[in-house]
Write an enzyme that holds these catalytic residues in place. Structure first.
Site, short mmCIF file in Angstrom:
data_model
loop_
_atom_site.label_atom_id
_atom_site.label_comp_id
_atom_site.label_asym_id
_atom_site.label_seq_id
_atom_site.Cartn_x
_atom_site.Cartn_y
_atom_site.Cartn_z
CG HIS A 52 -1.99 -0.99 1.20
ND1 HIS A 52 -3.07 -0.93 2.05
CD2 HIS A 52 -2.19 -2.08 0.41
CE1 HIS A 52 -3.89 -1.94 1.79
NE2 HIS A 52 -3.37 -2.66 0.81
CD GLU A 54 -1.82 4.09 3.34
OE1 GLU A 54 -1.59 3.47 2.28
OE2 GLU A 54 -2.94 4.12 3.87
CB CYS A 82 -6.56 -0.50 5.32
SG CYS A 82 -4.86 -1.10 5.15
#
Length: 148
Positions: A52, A54, A82
């Site tokens: 992801h 991040e 998430c």
């Protein structure tokens, strides 16, 4: 630079993700006003469910710092993180996380659940949502509309 400026940097990375056929989410890690980590979603291209935006940005920032603890850093991301990403942010001990668009389906900062505010966890990071939320959401809506 301010929150809007750093979020625009993350939006540029989200555009790179879209160009690669990935869900358009971008993230930057900032220390002392300087971007020290950049990432955009890459799970499809890398066959890595943890890639992801991040996580990619955190990995780069931690490698640059020579330490997984990023206590004096902030992370800016275009979509509400998430649960996996919030967990990584808490382990990195970030000072602050700023996100754009809310994610009612998988967001862990109040969207689907509120892991970011869980007082029982050993580290507390400040989470701020809604920075350039409309612009960040528009990037995602445009991406998915083109695929329908």
């Amino acid at each position: 630079m301010n929150d809007d400026d750093f979020m625009r940097e993350a939006q540029a990375l989200a555009a790179a993700a879209a160009a690669a056929g990935e869900v358009p989410v971008g993230a930057v890690v900032v220390r002392g006003g300087e971007i020290v980590g950049r990432g955009w979603n890459r799970p499809i291209g890398t066959h890595d469910p943890t890639a992801h935006a991040e996580i990619v940005a955190l990995r780069e920032a931690a490698a640059r710092a020579g330490n997984y603890r990023l206590t004096d850093c902030e992370l800016y991301v275009t979509l509400e993180p998430c649960a996996m990403c919030v967990g990584a942010m808490l382990h990195a001990r970030l000072a602050r996380v700023v996100f754009g668009a809310p994610d009612p389906k998988t967001g862990a900062c109040g969207g689907a659940l509120a892991l970011s505010g869980e007082a029982r966890l050993n580290h507390q990071t400040a989470f701020v949502g809604g920075v350039l939320a409309e612009e960040c959401g528009a990037i995602l809506r445009r991406f998915f509309a083109e695929r329908r």
